[in-house]
Design a protein around this motif. Structure first.
Motif, PDB file in Angstrom:
ATOM      1  N   GLU A 577      -7.350  19.088  26.115  1.00 61.30           N
ATOM      2  CA  GLU A 577      -8.577  19.143  25.334  1.00 61.30           C
ATOM      3  C   GLU A 577      -9.186  17.754  25.231  1.00 61.30           C
ATOM      4  O   GLU A 577      -8.496  16.776  24.947  1.00 61.30           O
ATOM      5  CB  GLU A 577      -8.270  19.680  23.923  1.00 61.30           C
ATOM      6  CG  GLU A 577      -9.485  19.876  23.045  1.00 61.30           C
ATOM      7  CD  GLU A 577      -9.120  20.440  21.683  1.00 61.30           C
ATOM      8  OE1 GLU A 577     -10.034  20.591  20.846  1.00 61.30           O
ATOM      9  OE2 GLU A 577      -7.926  20.720  21.447  1.00 61.30           O
ATOM     10  N   ASN A 578     -10.487  17.670  25.514  1.00 65.76           N
ATOM     11  CA  ASN A 578     -11.233  16.413  25.387  1.00 65.76           C
ATOM     12  C   ASN A 578     -10.574  15.266  26.143  1.00 65.76           C
ATOM     13  O   ASN A 578     -10.498  14.135  25.653  1.00 65.76           O
ATOM     14  CB  ASN A 578     -11.404  16.034  23.910  1.00 65.76           C
ATOM     15  CG  ASN A 578     -12.222  17.058  23.147  1.00 65.76           C
ATOM     16  OD1 ASN A 578     -13.157  17.655  23.694  1.00 65.76           O
ATOM     17  ND2 ASN A 578     -11.861  17.290  21.895  1.00 65.76           N
ATOM     18  N   ASN A 598      -3.949  10.312  28.015  1.00 61.01           N
ATOM     19  CA  ASN A 598      -5.405  10.204  28.091  1.00 61.01           C
ATOM     20  C   ASN A 598      -5.802  10.197  29.569  1.00 61.01           C
ATOM     21  O   ASN A 598      -5.928   9.141  30.188  1.00 61.01           O
ATOM     22  CB  ASN A 598      -5.878   8.933  27.388  1.00 61.01           C
ATOM     23  CG  ASN A 598      -7.387   8.744  27.490  1.00 61.01           C
ATOM     24  OD1 ASN A 598      -8.108   9.621  27.964  1.00 61.01           O
ATOM     25  ND2 ASN A 598      -7.868   7.592  27.040  1.00 61.01           N
ATOM     26  N   ASP A 601     -10.241  13.356  31.564  1.00 61.64           N
ATOM     27  CA  ASP A 601     -10.800  14.429  32.394  1.00 61.64           C
ATOM     28  C   ASP A 601     -10.896  14.017  33.859  1.00 61.64           C
ATOM     29  O   ASP A 601     -11.884  14.287  34.547  1.00 61.64           O
ATOM     30  CB  ASP A 601     -12.178  14.860  31.872  1.00 61.64           C
ATOM     31  CG  ASP A 601     -12.071  15.746  30.640  1.00 61.64           C
ATOM     32  OD1 ASP A 601     -11.053  16.449  30.510  1.00 61.64           O
ATOM     33  OD2 ASP A 601     -12.984  15.726  29.804  1.00 61.64           O
ATOM     34  N   LYS A 618      -8.859   6.067  23.422  1.00 65.39           N
ATOM     35  CA  LYS A 618      -9.391   7.269  22.781  1.00 65.39           C
ATOM     36  C   LYS A 618      -8.651   7.523  21.478  1.00 65.39           C
ATOM     37  O   LYS A 618      -7.416   7.561  21.448  1.00 65.39           O
ATOM     38  CB  LYS A 618      -9.230   8.485  23.706  1.00 65.39           C
ATOM     39  CG  LYS A 618      -9.675   9.807  23.088  1.00 65.39           C
ATOM     40  CD  LYS A 618      -9.368  10.974  23.994  1.00 65.39           C
ATOM     41  CE  LYS A 618     -10.327  11.017  25.165  1.00 65.39           C
ATOM     42  NZ  LYS A 618     -11.695  11.418  24.748  1.00 65.39           N
TER      43      LYS A 618
END
Length: 672
Positions: A577-578, A598, A601, A618
């Motif tokens: 997610e994210n 992290n 994506d 993040k």
């Protein structure tokens, strides 16, 4: 007033307001660079030819200049404002895939400067020209959804930079802080060896009690089974056990600062490799230049650096050791680079380490040396085969699995890497030969074992490669490890999912020996995920060249313990997610190991394939319930080896770009 830019054949003139100036440019063919060093994809890239080494053709037209690529291709350049333009013709090579569409991108400083149409085989190439004035970082990307298909060849034909005079493109800088997290070992002893060990009844037994702590350390073992003996100075246990069964041994390591005590479960039966193998492989260090001196130097360095005290065990010789067949078994004999072969193996064993070899069922190995089969009854390997190795990458009429297994057992070999893209019958023949050799030889198959046969690999082998050869780029790491969730249910004691060697330190993955291109954050993610996945840990760099940062990465006993956990259950991807992936691994003591990665994506946008130099950490809230955990947990930062505290339902942290936060989660009330 508008800015006018005029690109001249002999130079470049810029007119800005009333000011005009000219600066000479230098044209640079992309194929005149050491193009492999700029590639962050997985398959090879080649200059002046297509990716298979054949003439570069697009719709029948031959191009003398350009770069041929295969599959999804990533080329990254540091221009630092010293380029003014890039031009090329892009298209699918005439020997490429006839159905898959390819899309070409030119990306500068996070902006897409060019995107091609979807180009297919047989279509005319599309012309590219982009202005690169002021661009610092440039990416050339080819995207194709190949899904494991081969020969997806595409071309950057007539690709050319216009550079300011005397400037050349450079590799993307990798100068982030190499921060060290793991504290040094204490002076008091700590036992780091695997807590469970499997062996076959009657076969030679070798287990070393790996322990940190100031030397000298005196070792002892209570309840040691009949047939085994311990060297109290080295911690090396040897002998053999004839009776099947499970034996609990109490190991002790003592020095003037204290004593460590751990239980070892010895399981004598049909299953070896009860924890993932952990050691070194020579290919990404020395490739074809491996020799006896380099192997002995690596074994000595394993001890001298202290790696052996943290459980690192195997010294594996990859391709290029093989000579002709001979000896009493008519087996592959070592070539001239490996004199006194058995003496070398005995020396490795004397250090408490284990020795591995490479072979293949093919006539010719990948590097062009004697393989496990032949079209000649005596197995002779003529120069005609060596000189045309690519033509003999198949299984010959006569096979020699039994011969080679018996020879390896007589030498004292402990590990076999069996290459390349095996089919089930070949894997099974060698599996049977090894089990009948009279020695426990860990059996690892390579390369790209098809997932469709995963149950066969788990049945027949101790480790099986889940993908292609790894390269020192985040893209390769991502493909090799971050996509392994579907394999996780099949890995376990005796049969491990293998994403290939580790890409740390100085490596030679297709180019000359160079520092890994992974950033420090990516290297922490690399080690963390391999340990969570219960993957084999095979160092792929010259051990004697390890710097303090890389050695620190490889000597965190709490991280290694997660890899070597006796439950042997690979982590699962439980949340994405994210831009954050969460991998969860159950441990034998009832606690959990968690990796918060992290990935930003990666691979979901063209820009995400490249490192732009402006990435930020993040902020992330880790909600336990989202991964199926309820209640209160004590959290421990395993890289820093520090307790964080007790947390109910969630934990807030920051994760560096392509970095990781790795935690051990202990249910509240547990003493673990």
């Amino acid at each position: 007033m508008n800015i006018l830019r005029v690109l001249l054949v002999s130079g470049c003139m810029f007119l800005t307001g009333s000011q005009a100036y000219a600066q000479k440019l230098s044209g640079l063919w992309l194929d005149d660079l050491n193009i492999k060093s700029f590639s962050e994809g997985i398959p090879a890239v080649l200059g002046k030819t297509n990716a298979s080494g054949d003439p570069m053709l697009i719709k029948g037209v031959h191009y003398k200049h350009g770069v041929g690529v295969n599959s999804t291709s990533i080329l990254a350049f540091y221009l630092n404002g010293n380029a003014t333009g890039f031009s090329a013709l892009v298209g699918v090579d005439d020997k490429g895939n006839k159905s898959l569409p390819h899309t070409f991108y030119v990306i500068g400083d996070r902006k897409i400067l060019f995107k091609s149409r979807e180009i297919r085989w047989g279509e005319a190439p599309q012309a590219v020209y982009v202005n690169l004035t002021g661009i610092k970082r440039l990416g050339l990307l080819v995207m194709v959804n190949d899904e494991g298909l081969t020969k997806t060849y595409a071309n950057w034909a007539d690709a050319r930079f216009e550079m300011l005079k005397n400037h050349l493109p450079q590799n993307i800088p990798n100068d982030d802080e190499r921060y060290i997290l793991t504290p040094p070992p204490a002076k008091a002893p700590r036992i780091n060896a695997a807590k469970v060990f499997g062996a076959t009844p009657g076969n030679p037994f070798l287990y070393t009690i790996a322990a940190t702590g100031e030397r000298p350390v005196i070792f002892s073992a209570q309840n040691l089974p009949s047939g085994l003996s311990l060297d109290t100075k080295t911690g090396i246990i040897t002998g053999s056990i004839k009776q099947r069964g499970s034996y609990t041994v109490v190991l002790k390591a003592k020095n003037r600062f204290g004593q460590a005590v751990e239980n070892l479960r010895i399981k004598i039966g049909d299953t070896i490799a009860l924890t993932p193998p952990i050691g070194w492989n020579g290919w990404n260090s020395w490739a074809r230049n491996i020799d006896r001196e380099k192997v002995i130097s690596s074994a000595n360095a394993m001890v001298r650096t202290g790696l052996s005290q943290h459980g690192w065990t195997y010294i594996n010789i990859d391709d290029a050791w093989q000579g002709q067949r001979g000896g009493k078994f008519n087996a592959i004999q070592p070539n001239e680079k490996f004199p006194k072969f058995r003496e070398m193996v005995d020396y490795i064993h004397s250090l408490g380490l284990k020795a591995g070899l490479y072979s293949t069922p093919w006539i010719s190995s990948y590097a062009g040396f004697t393989g496990g089969s032949s079209n000649l009854e005596n197995g002779f390997f003529p120069d005609s085969v060596r000189d045309h190795k690519r033509l003999f990458r198949y299984i010959g009429k006569y096979r020699f699995e039994k011969n080679d297994a018996l020879q390896m057992a007589e030498w004292g070999i402990d590990y076999l890497k069996y290459d390349w893209r095996l089919e089930v019958p070949s894997a099974e023949r060698m599996s049977i030969a090894l089990k009948e050799s009279g020695r426990d030889i860990l059996y690892s198959i390579s390369n790209s074992a098809p997932f469709s046969h995963v149950q066969d690999w788990a049945r027949l082998t101790n480790a099986y490669r889940t993908g292609p050869d790894i390269r020192d780029s985040f893209n390769s790491l991502f493909v090799s490890a971050f996509t392994l969730d579907k394999w996780s249910p099949y890995g376990g004691p005796g049969h491990w999912n293998d994403p290939d060697m580790m890409i740390l330190g100085n490596v030679t993955t297709g180019t000359q020996l160079h520092p890994t291109r992974l950033t420090p954050d990516e290297q922490y993610s690399h080690v963390s995920l391999f340990c969570l996945l219960s993957a084999p840990l095979l160092i792929g760099c010259p051990i004697e060249q390890l710097d303090a940062f890389t050695l620190n990465l490889l000597t965190n006993d709490e991280v290694i313990a997660i890899n070597q956990d006796p439950l042997g259950k690979p982590a699962r991807l439980v949340s994405e997610e994210n831009g954050v992936q969460i991998w969860l691994k159950s441990l034998e003591d009832g606690s959990y190991a968690v990796g918060l990665f992290n990935t930003a994506d990666f691979g979901k946008t063209p820009e995400s394939y490249f490192r732009w130099g402006d990435e930020k950490p993040k902020a992330f809230t880790f909600e336990f319930s989202k991964i199926g955990l309820k209640g209160k947990f004590k959290l421990r930062d395993v890289w820093r080896q520090t307790d964080i505290g007790s947390f109910d339902q969630k934990y807030q942290t920051q994760i560096r770009h392509h970095g990781v936060v790795m935690l051990k989660m202990i249910p509240e009330g547990s003493s673990k």
